[in-house]
Design an enzyme around this catalytic site. Structure first.
Site, short mmCIF file in Angstrom:
data_model
loop_
_atom_site.label_atom_id
_atom_site.label_comp_id
_atom_site.label_asym_id
_atom_site.label_seq_id
_atom_site.Cartn_x
_atom_site.Cartn_y
_atom_site.Cartn_z
N TYR A 12 90.48 12.05 82.72
CA TYR A 12 91.59 11.25 83.26
C TYR A 12 92.41 10.60 82.13
CZ TYR A 12 93.75 7.39 85.92
OH TYR A 12 94.62 6.49 86.47
N ILE A 13 91.78 9.78 81.31
CA ILE A 13 92.55 9.09 80.27
C ILE A 13 92.82 10.05 79.11
CG2 ILE A 13 92.63 7.05 78.76
CD1 ILE A 13 90.55 5.77 80.70
N ASN A 33 83.39 19.12 77.97
CA ASN A 33 82.30 19.94 78.56
C ASN A 33 82.53 20.18 80.06
OD1 ASN A 33 81.64 17.54 79.79
ND2 ASN A 33 79.57 17.40 78.94
N LEU A 34 83.67 19.76 80.58
CA LEU A 34 84.07 19.98 81.98
C LEU A 34 83.12 19.31 82.97
CD1 LEU A 34 85.14 23.77 81.83
CD2 LEU A 34 86.58 21.76 81.47
N PHE A 81 86.75 10.05 73.91
CA PHE A 81 86.69 9.66 75.34
C PHE A 81 85.43 10.17 76.02
CE2 PHE A 81 91.36 10.02 74.67
CZ PHE A 81 91.73 8.77 75.09
N SER A 125 85.47 -1.03 77.05
CA SER A 125 85.83 -1.53 78.37
C SER A 125 85.77 -3.05 78.40
CB SER A 125 84.84 -0.96 79.39
OG SER A 125 84.92 -1.66 80.60
N THR A 127 84.39 -4.53 80.49
CA THR A 127 83.08 -4.85 81.05
C THR A 127 82.19 -5.55 80.00
OG1 THR A 127 81.30 -3.95 82.43
CG2 THR A 127 81.91 -2.64 80.54
N TYR A 150 75.86 1.52 82.28
CA TYR A 150 77.16 1.96 81.76
C TYR A 150 77.73 0.91 80.82
CZ TYR A 150 82.25 2.00 81.70
OH TYR A 150 83.56 1.92 81.29
N LYS A 154 78.52 0.75 76.48
CA LYS A 154 79.76 0.34 75.77
C LYS A 154 79.44 -0.73 74.73
CE LYS A 154 82.42 3.21 77.78
NZ LYS A 154 82.89 4.38 77.02
N ASN A 179 91.71 -2.09 83.91
CA ASN A 179 91.51 -1.11 84.99
C ASN A 179 92.59 -0.03 84.99
OD1 ASN A 179 89.79 -3.42 85.76
ND2 ASN A 179 89.47 -2.25 87.63
N PHE A 218 85.74 -5.30 99.11
CA PHE A 218 84.41 -5.83 98.81
C PHE A 218 84.43 -7.35 98.59
CE2 PHE A 218 83.56 -1.38 96.93
CZ PHE A 218 83.14 -0.89 98.16
#
Ligand code: UD1
Length: 336
Positions: A12-13, A33-34, A81, A125, A127, A150, A154, A179, A218
Site C-alpha cells: 500500500y504505502i 514477496n507478494l 517497507f 509508527s 504506535t 506488531y 516497531k 493513520n 468501536f
C-alpha cells in the site's frame, strides 16, 4: 540517476512511494514477496509514471535473495517497507511478527553493510508513543510499552537502528506514520485489504460498496468531543512524498539518525471520518455504535513542526480528498 531499493514496493504505502520516486527522477528497484500485494500493482505503477522498474519477487528475510540484488546494483539508498502490519494478527502470531519484521530488518542491514549502502528510510509508527498525555505528540515524547507484538516490532527495530548507527556508517531516518488512508488520485493503486479489513477507512469503503452490511464504531464513551477515538489521518500520497523528502535529507544530514512524525497535525474522531466520507461522496453509511476495541488508544495526533521545518514537508491533501480518493479506488476495484 540515483538508484533506490524499495522493499515491499508493491504494498500500500510502498507502491505510492515508488510512484513519487519515479516522478522525481529516481531509478527504482523493488523487492516484494507478494505476501500482502499483487503482481499487477507493478503494471499499475508503470501506467501512472510511464516508466518501467525492476522487480524481484522475493523475501528480504532471505540473505541469498538480498545477495542477488546487492551484488548486481549499487544502491544510493533503501526504503524499507516490507513488514507485517495487522495489529490483531500479531497478538495471535507474535513469532511471525518478530521474525518477519525484526529479522527482516537485520538481514537487510547485513546486506547494506556488506555493500556499503549509506542511507535507510525505515517505516515506523505512532504506535511507539502508546497512550500519550500531552497532545499533539512530538518526536521527543517517550517511547512506551507497546499494546501488541506488531507495536513491539516497531520499537525493537527503532532501537536496533539507534544502536547500529553508533557503530556503523549509516544514515537512518525513522518515519513515524500516523493513520495512512486514501489512494492515488488516478485510482490505479490503493489499499488491497485481505479478507475483512481491520482498519477504519477500508471498512467504510467496503460498507459503502455493499460488501459489509455496516460499520461498528468501536466505543463512544471516550473523553473526546463526540466520545469516539481521535486519530491523525494522512493521505497516502502525502506520506509517500515524505519518504522522498526524507531520502534527500538523509543523503546530506549531519547526524546519523533522525526521526519525524508524518501526519497532518489534525485529529479527527471516528464519527467525523464517517461524516466526511458521507459528505465527500454524497452517500449515507450504515453504522452502529459498539463496544471499545481492546488496545485502542483514546486519542493521538501529530505535532508536525519538526518535519515541516527540517524536511520542508507538509500534507497537501485534506480529509475530504482522502475520503474521495478512497471511494474512487473502491469503485475502481469493484469495476475490475
Ligand atoms: C493501528 C495501529 C497503527 C498501525 C495501523 C495499521 C495502534 C495504536 N495503531 O492504527 O500503529 O500502523 O493500525 O494497521 O496500534 N475503528 C472503528 N471501527 C472499525 C475500525 C476502526 O471504530 O471497524 C476505529 C478504531 O477504534 C480507531 C480508528 O477507527 O479509533 C482507527 O482504527 P484503525 O484504522 O484500525 O487504525 P489504528 O488502530 O489507529
Amino acid at each position: 540517476m540515483k538508484k533506490i531499493l524499495v522493499t515491499g514496493g508493491l504494498g500500500y504505502i510502498g507502491s505510492h512511494t515508488v510512484v513519487e520516486l519515479q516522478n522525481k527522477g529516481y531509478e527504482v528497484v523493488v523487492i516484494d514477496n507478494l505476501s500482502n500485494s499483487k503482481l499487477e500493482v507493478k503494471k499499475r505503477i508503470e501506467r501512472i509514471t510511464g516508466k518501467p522498474f525492476e522487480l524481484l519477487v522475493g523475501d528480504v528475510n532471505d540473505p541469498n535473495v538480498l545477495e542477488q540484488l546487492f551484488s548486481k546494483s549499487s544502491f544510493d539508498g533503501v526504503i524499507h517497507f516490507a513488514a507485517f502490519k495487522a495489529v490483531g494478527e500479531s497478538v495471535d502470531f507474535p513469532i511471525k511478527y518478530y521474525q518477519n519484521n525484526v529479522s527482516g530488518l537485520i538481514t537487510l542491514l547485513a546486506a547494506m553493510d556488506k555493500y556499503e549502502t549509506k542511507n535507510l528510510i525505515f517505516s515506523s509508527s505512532c504506535t511507539v508513543y502508546g497512550t500519550v498525555k500531552d497532545l499533539p505528540v512530538n518526536e521527543n515524547s517517550p517511547i512506551q510499552e507497546a499494546e501488541s507484538p506488531y507495536g513491539t516490532t516497531k520499537i525493537l527495530c527503532e532501537e536496533i537502528l539507534q544502536d547500529y548507527v553508533k557503530h556503523k556508517p549509516l544514515n537512518v531516518i525513522l518515519l513515524r506514520y500516523f493513520n495512512p488512508v486514501g489512494a492515488h488520485p488516478s485510482s490505479e493503486i490503493g489499499e488491497l485489504p485481505l479478507g475483512v479489513p481491520n482498519n477504519l477507512v477500508p471498512f467504510i469503503t467496503q460498507t459503502a460498496a455493499g460488501i459489509r452490511e455496516k460499520i461498528t464504531v468501536f466505543g463512544n464513551d471516550y473523553n473526546t468531543i463526540d466520545g469516539t477515538c481521535v486519530r491523525d489521518y494522512i493521505h497516502v500520497v502525502d506520506l509517500a512524498d515524505a519518504h522522498v523528502k526524507a531520502l534527500e535529507f538523509a543523503e546530506s544530514m549531519s547526524t546519523s539518525i533522525d526521526v519525524f512524525n508524518i501526519g497532518t497535525g489534525n485529529g479527527n474522531t471516528v464519527l467525523e471520518v464517517i461524516k466526511a466520507f458521507e459528505q465527500a461522496n454524497e452517500m449515507k453509511l450504515n453504522y452502529q455504535i459498539g463496544a471499545r476495541r481492546a488496545g485502542d488508544v483514546e486519542q493521538i495526533w501529530a505535532d508536525t513542526t519538526k518535519v515541516s521545518n527540517v524536511l520542508g514537508w507538509n500534507a497537501r491533501y485534506n480529509l475530504n480528498d482522502m475520503m474521495k480518493h478512497a471511494w474512487k479506488w473502491q469503485e475502481n476495484l469493484e469495476n475490475n
